[in-house]
Design a protein around this motif. Structure first.
Motif, PDB file in Angstrom:
ATOM      1  N   LEU A 148       3.819  24.848  27.579  1.00 26.72           N
ATOM      2  CA  LEU A 148       2.730  25.662  27.040  1.00 26.72           C
ATOM      3  C   LEU A 148       1.384  25.252  27.618  1.00 26.72           C
ATOM      4  N   ALA A 149       1.169  23.963  27.771  1.00 25.21           N
ATOM      5  CA  ALA A 149      -0.101  23.492  28.346  1.00 25.21           C
ATOM      6  C   ALA A 149      -0.221  23.918  29.807  1.00 25.21           C
ATOM      7  N   ALA A 150       0.873  23.884  30.534  1.00 28.25           N
ATOM      8  CA  ALA A 150       0.847  24.308  31.936  1.00 28.25           C
ATOM      9  C   ALA A 150       0.621  25.820  32.049  1.00 28.25           C
ATOM     10  N   ALA A 151       1.070  26.570  31.042  1.00 27.04           N
ATOM     11  CA  ALA A 151       0.889  28.020  31.051  1.00 27.04           C
ATOM     12  C   ALA A 151      -0.518  28.429  30.624  1.00 27.04           C
ATOM     13  N   GLY A 152      -1.334  27.480  30.266  1.00 27.17           N
ATOM     14  CA  GLY A 152      -2.715  27.774  29.907  1.00 27.17           C
ATOM     15  C   GLY A 152      -2.965  27.868  28.417  1.00 27.17           C
ATOM     16  N   LYS A 153      -1.975  27.639  27.605  1.00 24.56           N
ATOM     17  CA  LYS A 153      -2.141  27.675  26.150  1.00 24.56           C
ATOM     18  C   LYS A 153      -2.267  26.239  25.640  1.00 24.56           C
ATOM     19  N   LEU A 154      -3.429  25.647  25.891  1.00 26.17           N
ATOM     20  CA  LEU A 154      -3.633  24.233  25.597  1.00 26.17           C
ATOM     21  C   LEU A 154      -3.548  23.918  24.110  1.00 26.17           C
ATOM     22  N   ASP A 155      -4.042  24.814  23.268  1.00 22.15           N
ATOM     23  CA  ASP A 155      -4.023  24.547  21.832  1.00 22.15           C
ATOM     24  C   ASP A 155      -2.597  24.363  21.330  1.00 22.15           C
ATOM     25  N   HIS A 156      -1.730  25.294  21.658  1.00 22.70           N
ATOM     26  CA  HIS A 156      -0.342  25.208  21.221  1.00 22.70           C
ATOM     27  C   HIS A 156       0.390  24.072  21.931  1.00 22.70           C
ATOM     28  N   GLY A 157       0.010  23.804  23.172  1.00 16.66           N
ATOM     29  CA  GLY A 157       0.611  22.699  23.907  1.00 16.66           C
ATOM     30  C   GLY A 157       0.299  21.355  23.286  1.00 16.66           C
ATOM     31  N   PHE A 158      -0.978  21.139  22.912  1.00 13.60           N
ATOM     32  CA  PHE A 158      -1.353  19.892  22.257  1.00 13.60           C
ATOM     33  C   PHE A 158      -0.633  19.727  20.929  1.00 13.60           C
ATOM     34  N   LEU A 159      -0.498  20.824  20.184  1.00 12.58           N
ATOM     35  CA  LEU A 159       0.182  20.760  18.901  1.00 12.58           C
ATOM     36  C   LEU A 159       1.657  20.388  19.082  1.00 12.58           C
ATOM     37  N   ALA A 160       2.336  20.998  20.040  1.00 15.28           N
ATOM     38  CA  ALA A 160       3.760  20.710  20.258  1.00 15.28           C
ATOM     39  C   ALA A 160       3.970  19.293  20.784  1.00 15.28           C
ATOM     40  N   ILE A 161       3.150  18.879  21.724  1.00 15.25           N
ATOM     41  CA  ILE A 161       3.275  17.507  22.257  1.00 15.25           C
ATOM     42  C   ILE A 161       2.971  16.503  21.147  1.00 15.25           C
ATOM     43  N   GLY A 162       1.910  16.733  20.393  1.00 16.10           N
ATOM     44  CA  GLY A 162       1.550  15.833  19.294  1.00 16.10           C
ATOM     45  C   GLY A 162       2.633  15.771  18.235  1.00 16.10           C
ATOM     46  N   PHE A 166       3.370   5.783  19.606  1.00 13.60           N
ATOM     47  CA  PHE A 166       3.716   7.204  19.700  1.00 13.60           C
ATOM     48  C   PHE A 166       3.094   7.996  18.554  1.00 13.60           C
ATOM     49  N   PHE A 167       3.168   7.435  17.342  1.00 14.16           N
ATOM     50  CA  PHE A 167       2.600   8.120  16.184  1.00 14.16           C
ATOM     51  C   PHE A 167       1.095   8.284  16.354  1.00 14.16           C
ATOM     52  N   ALA A 168       0.406   7.227  16.777  1.00 18.14           N
ATOM     53  CA  ALA A 168      -1.052   7.293  16.941  1.00 18.14           C
ATOM     54  C   ALA A 168      -1.445   8.293  18.028  1.00 18.14           C
ATOM     55  N   LEU A 169      -0.745   8.286  19.153  1.00 18.05           N
ATOM     56  CA  LEU A 169      -1.053   9.225  20.237  1.00 18.05           C
ATOM     57  C   LEU A 169      -0.772  10.657  19.800  1.00 18.05           C
ATOM     58  N   GLY A 170       0.328  10.875  19.092  1.00 18.41           N
ATOM     59  CA  GLY A 170       0.636  12.206  18.586  1.00 18.41           C
ATOM     60  C   GLY A 170      -0.401  12.690  17.601  1.00 18.41           C
ATOM     61  N   LEU A 171      -0.873  11.792  16.742  1.00 13.66           N
ATOM     62  CA  LEU A 171      -1.904  12.156  15.775  1.00 13.66           C
ATOM     63  C   LEU A 171      -3.204  12.536  16.487  1.00 13.66           C
ATOM     64  N   ILE A 172      -3.544  11.825  17.548  1.00 18.97           N
ATOM     65  CA  ILE A 172      -4.743  12.165  18.323  1.00 18.97           C
ATOM     66  C   ILE A 172      -4.604  13.553  18.941  1.00 18.97           C
ATOM     67  N   LEU A 173      -3.432  13.851  19.496  1.00 14.87           N
ATOM     68  CA  LEU A 173      -3.238  15.172  20.107  1.00 14.87           C
ATOM     69  C   LEU A 173      -3.267  16.288  19.062  1.00 14.87           C
ATOM     70  N   VAL A 174      -2.702  16.038  17.893  1.00 15.20           N
ATOM     71  CA  VAL A 174      -2.749  17.051  16.830  1.00 15.20           C
ATOM     72  C   VAL A 174      -4.191  17.248  16.361  1.00 15.20           C
ATOM     73  N   LEU A 175      -4.969  16.186  16.301  1.00 13.57           N
ATOM     74  CA  LEU A 175      -6.374  16.316  15.911  1.00 13.57           C
ATOM     75  C   LEU A 175      -7.177  17.037  16.976  1.00 13.57           C
ATOM     76  N   LEU A 176      -6.816  16.906  18.257  1.00 15.63           N
ATOM     77  CA  LEU A 176      -7.475  17.655  19.312  1.00 15.63           C
ATOM     78  C   LEU A 176      -7.166  19.150  19.198  1.00 15.63           C
ATOM     79  N   TRP A 177      -6.006  19.462  18.638  1.00 13.08           N
ATOM     80  CA  TRP A 177      -5.631  20.864  18.455  1.00 13.08           C
ATOM     81  C   TRP A 177      -6.543  21.553  17.449  1.00 13.08           C
ATOM     82  N   ALA A 178      -6.929  20.792  16.418  1.00  7.66           N
ATOM     83  CA  ALA A 178      -7.717  21.380  15.324  1.00  7.66           C
ATOM     84  C   ALA A 178      -9.121  21.743  15.736  1.00  7.66           C
TER      85      ALA A 178
END
Length: 113
Positions: A56-70, A101-113
């Motif tokens: 999703l991030a490679a397709a240009g949908k960064l918001d959804h990509g960050f959420l899925a990776i996080g 992993f939990f901390a990095l995922g939480l950071i990515l989910v917070l970047l989504w918001a």
């Protein structure tokens, strides 16, 4: 040779230094053996979520990509924290990795918001 539970030096070919260490070590090994499959399932599902997020991030949908990776990283972190491995070094590595992993995922989910 070292004790399989506490790490003290053991004389001879004994695996544990005392009856207490033998009981604790065997209970940890049994727990690790029983939780091997659930941990594997959690890690596979979290890896799939992370791959979907990368796509999703490679397709240009960064918001959804960050959420899925996080979400994938958070699931992997929780799985590694909930199902630690039996040996002392492996359990510490698993818990430290799970926390990272939990901390990095939480950071990515917070970047989504």
């Amino acid at each position: 040779m070292k004790c399989g539970y506490c790490g003290k030096k053991v004389n001879g070919n004994a695996r544990y230094c005392s009856e207490y260490c033998r009981k604790k070590g065997e209970s940890k090994e049994n727990f690790a053996r029983k939780t091997r499959i659930p941990l594997l399932i959690v890690l596979i599902l979290s890896a799939l979520a992370a791959v979907v997020g990368i796509i999703l991030a490679a397709a240009g949908k960064l918001d959804h990509g960050f959420l899925a990776i996080g979400g994938g990283l958070i699931a992997a972190g929780v799985g590694m924290l909930a199902f630690p491995r039996a040996k002392r070094g492996a359990a510490a590595f698993c818990q430290i990795g799970g926390g990272l992993f939990f901390a990095l995922g939480l950071i990515l989910v917070l970047l989504w918001a």
